[in-house]
Write a protein that holds these residues in place. Structure first.
Motif, mmCIF file in Angstrom:
data_model
loop_
_atom_site.group_PDB
_atom_site.id
_atom_site.type_symbol
_atom_site.label_atom_id
_atom_site.label_comp_id
_atom_site.label_asym_id
_atom_site.label_seq_id
_atom_site.Cartn_x
_atom_site.Cartn_y
_atom_site.Cartn_z
ATOM 1 N N ALA A 1 -2.537 4.296 -2.621
ATOM 2 C CA ALA A 1 -1.811 3.319 -1.811
ATOM 3 C C ALA A 1 -1.755 1.991 -2.562
ATOM 4 N N PRO A 2 -0.633 1.273 -2.512
ATOM 5 C CA PRO A 2 -0.513 -0.003 -3.227
ATOM 6 C C PRO A 2 -1.272 -1.115 -2.512
ATOM 7 N N PHE A 3 -1.712 -2.086 -3.269
ATOM 8 C CA PHE A 3 -2.406 -3.245 -2.694
ATOM 9 C C PHE A 3 -2.141 -4.469 -3.557
ATOM 10 N N THR A 4 -2.419 -5.615 -2.977
ATOM 11 C CA THR A 4 -2.307 -6.890 -3.692
ATOM 12 C C THR A 4 -3.684 -7.539 -3.704
ATOM 13 N N ARG A 5 -4.155 -7.931 -4.866
ATOM 14 C CA ARG A 5 -5.489 -8.545 -4.999
ATOM 15 C C ARG A 5 -5.346 -10.062 -4.928
ATOM 16 N N TYR A 6 -6.186 -10.675 -4.073
ATOM 17 C CA TYR A 6 -6.188 -12.121 -3.893
ATOM 18 C C TYR A 6 -7.518 -12.699 -4.356
ATOM 19 N N ARG B 1 -13.089 -12.458 -4.118
ATOM 20 C CA ARG B 1 -12.020 -11.488 -4.301
ATOM 21 C C ARG B 1 -11.856 -10.650 -3.041
ATOM 22 N N TRP B 2 -10.589 -10.348 -2.716
ATOM 23 C CA TRP B 2 -10.311 -9.428 -1.618
ATOM 24 C C TRP B 2 -8.917 -8.832 -1.814
ATOM 25 N N GLU B 3 -8.695 -7.692 -1.192
ATOM 26 C CA GLU B 3 -7.448 -6.952 -1.352
ATOM 27 C C GLU B 3 -6.761 -6.790 -0.002
ATOM 28 N N MET B 4 -5.440 -6.768 -0.069
ATOM 29 C CA MET B 4 -4.622 -6.512 1.111
ATOM 30 C C MET B 4 -3.691 -5.341 0.789
ATOM 31 N N TYR B 5 -3.903 -4.249 1.499
ATOM 32 C CA TYR B 5 -3.052 -3.077 1.308
ATOM 33 C C TYR B 5 -1.755 -3.276 2.074
ATOM 34 N N ASN B 6 -0.645 -3.081 1.368
ATOM 35 C CA ASN B 6 0.662 -3.295 1.991
ATOM 36 C C ASN B 6 1.273 -1.961 2.381
#
Length: 324
Positions: free
Chosen positions: A36-41, A81-86
């Motif tokens: 699954a794709p995600f964006t790292r913040y 660091r944290w990730e948000m799965y889109n």
């Protein structure tokens, strides 16, 4: 319609099934999982008032930590660091894991398999040196495996393993075996025919070309030499051979040139009969036997299906590969 669009247009299931079949037939095992794709913040730990995607922050990678200077509080230090799965389904894909990098812990009493991924040196080196492309899209659990020098352990139902079941009593550690092992004698015979064909092609396709002076019949007094015979009137080791070599050299530079020789020339070819020596019937027979033994219709290989034979062949393939 929704599921068809998801499978064919977004996940590209046809290409994924082709890769699965290729691994299954070649090595007897296929490993795959849906990613699954995600964006790292990144977020400033000091003020907690500034956060942005990782590719918009000028950071340094040190001891597996993100170090940067906050544009708001102007403090430099470690960032959270944290990730948000889109929900962008177009970026979802079937991850194909190399069987050479997998490890299986097989529990014979329960027929349970526990899967591990041995990270390859390329990924480990890229993460250690802080490659920004890898740090942007690599799941953090993989980065932790690199940090702790561990293998990645898959949880239940996180990976698909297609394997060709070995015969009873064969302890393979949970691995499948390829079908080609059962056809080893036939494949060896086919390979012998191919090597034989290769040797014939190297020797017999391009013929050897010979040029020799053209001799004439002797005339005049019996036993007397003919003055027009090149073997008598010309030095073969000198003038004639030199003139012939010069003409051949000029032809390479000017294929349309006109050349003059002191005598006529005989032209002769030796070889070039590879077509008659290649055992095509034996090779075709071996190929047909191997394909039939593997459960693959020969018509698939030759692409010569007929309207009457296609339905029966497809049914035979469906029966042979029903376990898939």
């Amino acid at each position: 319609k929704k599921y068809i669009e998801f499978l064919y247009d977004r996940v590209r299931v046809v290409a994924a099934l082709h890769a699965a079949a290729y691994d299954y037939m070649s090595v007897g095992n296929y490993f795959g999982s849906l990613t699954a794709p995600f964006t790292r913040y990144l977020m400033c730990k000091a003020c907690k008032n500034y956060q942005a995607p990782i590719d918009q922050i000028n950071y340094e990678w040190s001891d597996y930590k993100f170090i940067a200077k906050c544009p708001k509080c102007h403090r430099r230090g470690e960032w959270h660091r944290w990730e948000m799965y889109n929900q962008d389904q177009t970026k979802m894909q079937m991850k194909r894991w190399s069987p050479h990098e997998m490890e299986i812990k097989y529990i014979e009493t329960t027929n349970e398999r526990i899967y591990f991924w041995k990270l390859n040196p390329t990924i480990r080196a890229a993460i250690k040196r802080g490659d920004q492309d890898y740090l942007k899209s690599t799941p953090w659990v993989i980065i932790e495996c690199v940090k702790n020098n561990n293998w990645l352990k898959f949880g239940p139902n996180q990976i698909i393993h297609l394997y060709n079941e070995p015969p009873a009593g064969w302890r393979t550690g949970g691995w499948g075996i390829p079908d080609c092992l059962q056809l080893k004698p036939e494949l060896y015979q086919l390979q012998v025919c191919r090597r034989h064909n290769e040797a014939i092609c190297h020797e017999g396709i391009i013929p050897m070309k010979f040029l020799s002076p053209q001799t004439t019949s002797k005339i005049g007094v019996p036993g007397a030499p003919n003055i027009m015979d090149p073997s008598v009137a010309t030095s073969l080791s000198g003038n004639f051979i030199t003139s012939l070599q010069q003409a051949l050299s000029r032809r390479r530079n000017d294929p349309y040139g006109v050349h003059v020789l002191p005598h006529g020339v005989n032209y002769q070819q030796i070889g070039g009969d590879a077509k008659n020596l290649v055992p095509k019937d034996i090779t075709d027979q071996n190929i047909d036997y191997v394909l039939n033994a593997a459960g693959i219709p020969v018509n698939f290989y030759k692409a010569d299906f007929t309207t009457q034979g296609a339905p029966m062949a497809l049914r035979a393939v469906q029966s042979s590969w029903s376990h898939l």
